[in-house]
Design a protein around this motif. Sequence first.
Motif, short mmCIF file in Angstrom:
data_model
loop_
_atom_site.label_atom_id
_atom_site.label_comp_id
_atom_site.label_asym_id
_atom_site.label_seq_id
_atom_site.Cartn_x
_atom_site.Cartn_y
_atom_site.Cartn_z
N SER A 11 0.84 -1.19 0.00
CA SER A 11 0.00 0.00 0.00
C SER A 11 0.88 1.24 0.00
O SER A 11 1.66 1.45 0.93
CB SER A 11 -0.89 0.02 1.24
OG SER A 11 -1.59 1.24 1.31
N LYS A 12 0.74 2.05 -1.04
CA LYS A 12 1.47 3.32 -1.12
C LYS A 12 0.67 4.47 -0.51
O LYS A 12 1.14 5.59 -0.45
CB LYS A 12 1.79 3.65 -2.58
CG LYS A 12 2.73 2.67 -3.23
CD LYS A 12 2.97 3.08 -4.68
CE LYS A 12 3.82 2.07 -5.40
NZ LYS A 12 4.04 2.44 -6.80
N THR A 13 -0.55 4.15 -0.08
CA THR A 13 -1.44 5.18 0.45
C THR A 13 -0.99 5.65 1.83
O THR A 13 -0.82 4.85 2.74
CB THR A 13 -2.89 4.64 0.56
OG1 THR A 13 -3.29 4.19 -0.73
CG2 THR A 13 -3.84 5.69 1.07
N ASP A 14 -0.82 6.94 1.97
CA ASP A 14 -0.54 7.56 3.26
C ASP A 14 -1.91 7.76 3.91
O ASP A 14 -2.65 8.68 3.55
CB ASP A 14 0.18 8.89 3.05
CG ASP A 14 0.52 9.60 4.35
OD1 ASP A 14 -0.23 9.45 5.33
OD2 ASP A 14 1.53 10.32 4.36
N ILE A 15 -2.26 6.88 4.83
CA ILE A 15 -3.59 6.92 5.45
C ILE A 15 -3.83 8.22 6.19
O ILE A 15 -4.93 8.78 6.13
CB ILE A 15 -3.79 5.70 6.38
CG1 ILE A 15 -3.75 4.41 5.55
CG2 ILE A 15 -5.09 5.80 7.15
CD1 ILE A 15 -3.76 3.15 6.36
N CYS A 16 -2.80 8.73 6.85
CA CYS A 16 -2.95 9.98 7.59
C CYS A 16 -3.29 11.13 6.66
O CYS A 16 -4.15 11.96 6.96
CB CYS A 16 -1.68 10.30 8.37
SG CYS A 16 -1.44 9.21 9.77
N GLU A 17 -2.61 11.17 5.51
CA GLU A 17 -2.87 12.23 4.54
C GLU A 17 -4.26 12.07 3.93
O GLU A 17 -5.01 13.03 3.81
CB GLU A 17 -1.79 12.18 3.45
CG GLU A 17 -1.68 13.46 2.65
CD GLU A 17 -0.44 13.43 1.79
OE1 GLU A 17 -0.60 13.27 0.56
OE2 GLU A 17 0.67 13.56 2.34
#
Length: 132
Positions: free
Chosen positions: A75-81
């Motif tokens: 997962s390349k997704t920055d969950i916080c962002e």
Amino acid sequence: MKKFFVLFFIIFSISMTVCAEAPFSEPNQRTDVRYRLFPTQNMWTFLKLDTMTGKIWQVQFSVEGSEYRFETPLSKTDICETYKKDKIVGRYTLYPTQNTYNFVMLDQIDGETYQVQWSMNADNRGVVSISD
């Protein structure tokens, strides 16, 4: 003669206990660090977690050669962002499940959970929200 066998048995038992291999134990990991490695049930594969953003990579090592060693994103997704959360080191951690290929990622601050699936097949890798 009976004393000889008893003495032999005692010495043999002690030597087997001393020479037995200690079971493998995982190193203690600090929870206040940005990156952590989590073992999978596959002895060659680990998951590398960015504890601040929730990004995850599948890491494989090998003794067979460089073509079998790799690090690839789950997962390349920055969950916080993505979800407008505070970026805090140690925010995320992984918990293994009884399924070899799945972990649960927990946001230790707000309790949100995510299913993490690793695989040798890129189409079967990913992270999805359980909380939604």
